[in-house]
Design a protein around this motif. Structure first.
Motif, PDB file in Angstrom:
ATOM      1  N   ALA A   1      15.440   2.200  -5.703  1.00 58.00           N
ATOM      2  CA  ALA A   1      15.079   1.164  -4.965  1.00 58.00           C
ATOM      3  C   ALA A   1      13.715   1.157  -4.682  1.00 58.00           C
ATOM      4  N   VAL A   2      12.961   2.214  -4.914  1.00 61.12           N
ATOM      5  CA  VAL A   2      11.473   2.339  -4.984  1.00 61.12           C
ATOM      6  C   VAL A   2      11.195   1.581  -6.404  1.00 61.12           C
ATOM      7  N   ASP A   3      11.803   1.923  -7.383  1.00 58.64           N
ATOM      8  CA  ASP A   3      11.301   1.462  -8.637  1.00 58.64           C
ATOM      9  C   ASP A   3      11.542  -0.019  -8.588  1.00 58.64           C
ATOM     10  N   ALA A   4      12.646  -0.366  -8.152  1.00 53.60           N
ATOM     11  CA  ALA A   4      13.066  -2.181  -8.033  1.00 53.60           C
ATOM     12  C   ALA A   4      11.782  -2.626  -6.990  1.00 53.60           C
ATOM     13  N   MET A   5      11.574  -2.165  -5.960  1.00 52.82           N
ATOM     14  CA  MET A   5      10.486  -2.999  -5.172  1.00 52.82           C
ATOM     15  C   MET A   5       9.062  -2.604  -5.890  1.00 52.82           C
ATOM     16  N   LYS A   6       8.595  -1.606  -6.765  1.00 57.46           N
ATOM     17  CA  LYS A   6       7.526  -1.799  -7.488  1.00 57.46           C
ATOM     18  C   LYS A   6       7.526  -2.638  -8.396  1.00 57.46           C
ATOM     19  N   ARG A   7       8.571  -2.830  -9.097  1.00 57.74           N
ATOM     20  CA  ARG A   7       8.622  -3.909 -10.289  1.00 57.74           C
ATOM     21  C   ARG A   7       8.703  -5.380  -9.441  1.00 57.74           C
ATOM     22  N   ARG A   8       9.033  -5.564  -8.226  1.00 61.55           N
ATOM     23  CA  ARG A   8       9.123  -6.708  -7.571  1.00 61.55           C
ATOM     24  C   ARG A   8       7.551  -6.992  -7.158  1.00 61.55           C
TER      25      ARG A   8
ATOM     26  N   ASN B   1       0.882  -1.262  -0.052  1.00 54.31           N
ATOM     27  CA  ASN B   1      -0.014   0.102  -0.031  1.00 54.31           C
ATOM     28  C   ASN B   1       0.810   1.285  -0.034  1.00 54.31           C
ATOM     29  N   ALA B   2       1.903   1.336   0.910  1.00 52.11           N
ATOM     30  CA  ALA B   2       2.904   2.448   0.848  1.00 52.11           C
ATOM     31  C   ALA B   2       3.542   2.501  -0.493  1.00 52.11           C
ATOM     32  N   LEU B   3       3.857   1.709  -1.139  1.00 53.30           N
ATOM     33  CA  LEU B   3       4.547   1.438  -2.612  1.00 53.30           C
ATOM     34  C   LEU B   3       3.534   2.197  -3.514  1.00 53.30           C
ATOM     35  N   ASN B   4       2.461   1.902  -3.546  1.00 58.45           N
ATOM     36  CA  ASN B   4       1.305   2.323  -4.502  1.00 58.45           C
ATOM     37  C   ASN B   4       1.116   3.575  -4.291  1.00 58.45           C
ATOM     38  N   ALA B   5       1.305   4.175  -3.129  1.00 62.83           N
ATOM     39  CA  ALA B   5       0.959   5.660  -2.833  1.00 62.83           C
ATOM     40  C   ALA B   5       2.144   6.727  -3.123  1.00 62.83           C
TER      41      ALA B   5
ATOM     42  N   GLU C   1       5.228 -10.038  -8.217  1.00 60.06           N
ATOM     43  CA  GLU C   1       4.644 -11.048  -7.421  1.00 60.06           C
ATOM     44  C   GLU C   1       2.874 -11.069  -7.431  1.00 60.06           C
ATOM     45  N   GLN C   2       2.436  -9.825  -8.008  1.00 59.60           N
ATOM     46  CA  GLN C   2       0.962  -9.909  -8.060  1.00 59.60           C
ATOM     47  C   GLN C   2       0.684 -10.666  -9.407  1.00 59.60           C
ATOM     48  N   LYS C   3       1.459 -10.520 -10.487  1.00 60.39           N
ATOM     49  CA  LYS C   3       1.262 -11.452 -11.531  1.00 60.39           C
ATOM     50  C   LYS C   3       1.356 -12.952 -11.195  1.00 60.39           C
ATOM     51  N   GLU C   4       2.170 -13.115 -10.537  1.00 62.02           N
ATOM     52  CA  GLU C   4       2.629 -14.701 -10.160  1.00 62.02           C
ATOM     53  C   GLU C   4       1.433 -15.108  -9.148  1.00 62.02           C
ATOM     54  N   GLY C   5       1.063 -14.393  -8.219  1.00 59.68           N
ATOM     55  CA  GLY C   5      -0.033 -14.715  -7.396  1.00 59.68           C
ATOM     56  C   GLY C   5      -1.395 -14.894  -8.206  1.00 59.68           C
ATOM     57  N   GLN C   6      -1.541 -14.716  -9.236  1.00 66.01           N
ATOM     58  CA  GLN C   6      -2.611 -15.092  -9.863  1.00 66.01           C
ATOM     59  C   GLN C   6      -2.699 -16.693 -10.221  1.00 66.01           C
ATOM     60  N   VAL C   7      -1.610 -17.448 -10.184  1.00 68.95           N
ATOM     61  CA  VAL C   7      -1.676 -18.753 -10.524  1.00 68.95           C
ATOM     62  C   VAL C   7      -0.713 -19.534  -9.413  1.00 68.95           C
ATOM     63  N   PHE C   8      -0.168 -18.872  -8.399  1.00 68.53           N
ATOM     64  CA  PHE C   8       0.595 -19.734  -7.200  1.00 68.53           C
ATOM     65  C   PHE C   8       0.809 -18.599  -6.286  1.00 68.53           C
ATOM     66  N   TYR C   9       0.795 -19.264  -4.831  1.00 64.64           N
ATOM     67  CA  TYR C   9       1.097 -18.299  -3.702  1.00 64.64           C
ATOM     68  C   TYR C   9       1.828 -19.164  -2.673  1.00 64.64           C
TER      69      TYR C   9
END
Length: 234
Positions: free
Chosen positions: A90-97, A12-16, A101-109
């Motif tokens: 660092a912010v850009d790298a964490m957003k990409r990560r 949530n913090a990253l999205n803000a 994760e959100q893309k992968e979360g559609q098929v596994f967690y």
């Protein structure tokens, strides 16, 4: 931060944070020689990686502000510019990560919330739970795998023998510390192995219920391949 997953509050913090606004406020902080409006962004809530980069930027800003001689100003100014770039990166790298994760979360967690045991024994185990599906239209399948490792507690004769034999309590404390560190190693290896297996398109139905971690033939301990359950075993 979780071991392999970015917690929801950090997401949530990253999205803000708007990337363009971050760059603008970093440049402004450098010009004004103070954090100023950069404090408005929830950078300290984005996890330890970004918090550390922000701390480095603050330190570089203070040294630049304190510098008086032209040569010192130039040196600290260069360091400050680099620290500002590192913070934005660092912010850009964490957003990409996070997006990955959100893309992968559609098929596994893979659940990385694993609580260590209160007391450790030489037979260590870590249970990793997960859910997966072949496509986003399929139903979730839930499963788990337990990694087991029998710790070799034989003395290391390459280390010098203490002049005084430690007490039984001290020996047990040292034993628990060693087992705790080994358990942490096993836990991290287990989590990354399950995640990487799914990342590489592995079939969740082929994950075994239990897996005996392989040991390093030289150290008799764990290595980077010990928890790769899909590798051909000797």
């Amino acid at each position: 931060m979780g071991e392999i997953n970015i917690p929801r509050d950090q997401q949530n913090a990253l999205n803000a944070i708007d990337d363009n606004e971050l760059d603008r406020l970093v440049d402004q902080a450098i010009r004004e020689e103070r954090l100023g409006d950069l404090n408005r962004l929830p950078l300290t809530s984005c996890g330890p990686y970004i918090s550390k980069k922000l701390h480095y930027f603050e330190q570089a800003l203070a040294k630049y502000r304190e510098a008086k001689a032209p040569r010192k100003r130039a040196e600290t100014g260069h360091t400050l510019q680099r620290a500002g770039s590192d913070l934005s990166f660092a912010v850009d790298a964490m957003k990409r990560r996070m997006e990955e994760e959100q893309k992968e979360g559609q098929v596994f967690y893979v659940d990385d919330q694993i609580v260590p045991p209160y007391r450790f024994d030489k037979r260590l185990s870590v249970r990793v739970s997960y859910r997966w599906r072949r496509t986003v239209d399929d139903e979730w399948t839930f499963g788990s795998i337990t990694f087991v490792h029998d710790v070799d507690l034989r003395p290391d004769y390459t280390t010098p023998v203490p002049k005084r034999k430690p007490s039984a309590a001290k020996q047990e404390q040292d034993r628990q510390n060693e087992l705790s560190q080994t358990w942490q190693h096993l836990m991290r290896g287990a989590l990354y192995s399950v995640r990487d297996y799914f990342r590489e398109g592995g079939d969740g139905d082929k994950i075994p219920d239990t897996f005996q971690a392989t040991i390093d033939s030289y150290t008799r301990g764990l290595n980077n391949y010990s928890t790769q359950f899909w590798r051909q075993q000797p």
